[in-house]
Design a protein around this motif. Structure first.
Motif: not given
Length: 153
Positions: A115-123
């Motif tokens: 997913a995009p958005l780094g840590i937010l994407g992983r979440l």
């Protein structure tokens, strides 16, 4: 990065399963609930190595576009499609087709996405995206299985 593995047994020859899986028309049918349709590149028929298709669909109430390319093609045993443009950082979908001794086909999906958005994407991957993508793939596979078995060899 998330990885989804799915195995589907289909009562049809491996060639039929491969062709349905690489068919733009069958894919559109399997994703009709998301209003997914091919809008550019190969927009109907069977794709080949190097072919590109741009899909338009509605996910989470938002119209999205995703362009994918067939990066590996070994009919009737395997093909790979990879996202070349879209909202995700990465999508790679490996499709393997393994003929079984009883004449059925084991269709094996390995779906890798980031997913995009780094840590937010992983979440988001952990909280809901992996479950959502798995559900889409299961819907697709049920549709392809039904189509292959209804109109068998």
């Amino acid at each position: 990065m998330a990885i989804i593995h799915l195995d589907t047994i289909i009562q049809a020859p491996v060639e039929r399963c491969f062709d349905l899986s690489i068919s733009v028309d069958a894919h559109s049918g399997s994703m009709s609930h998301t209003r997914e349709r091919a809008i550019a590149g190969v927009t109907s028929g069977l794709m080949q190595l190097g072919d590109v298709v741009t899909w338009e669909a509605v996910h989470f109430g938002i119209k999205q576009h995703l362009t994918s390319k067939i990066t590996a093609y070994e009919r009737p045993s395997r093909f790979v499609d990879e996202m070349v443009r879209g909202v995700f950082q990465e999508i790679t979908h490996v499709h393997d087709f393994l003929p079984q001794p009883d004449g059925t086909t084991l269709m094996r999906d390995t779906f890798i996405f980031r997913a995009p958005l780094g840590i937010l994407g992983r979440l988001a991957e952990t909280l809901f995206l992996t479950r959502y993508m798995r559900h889409l793939l299961l819907d697709r596979n049920r549709y392809l299985k039904q189509l292959a078995e209804q109109n068998g060899s």
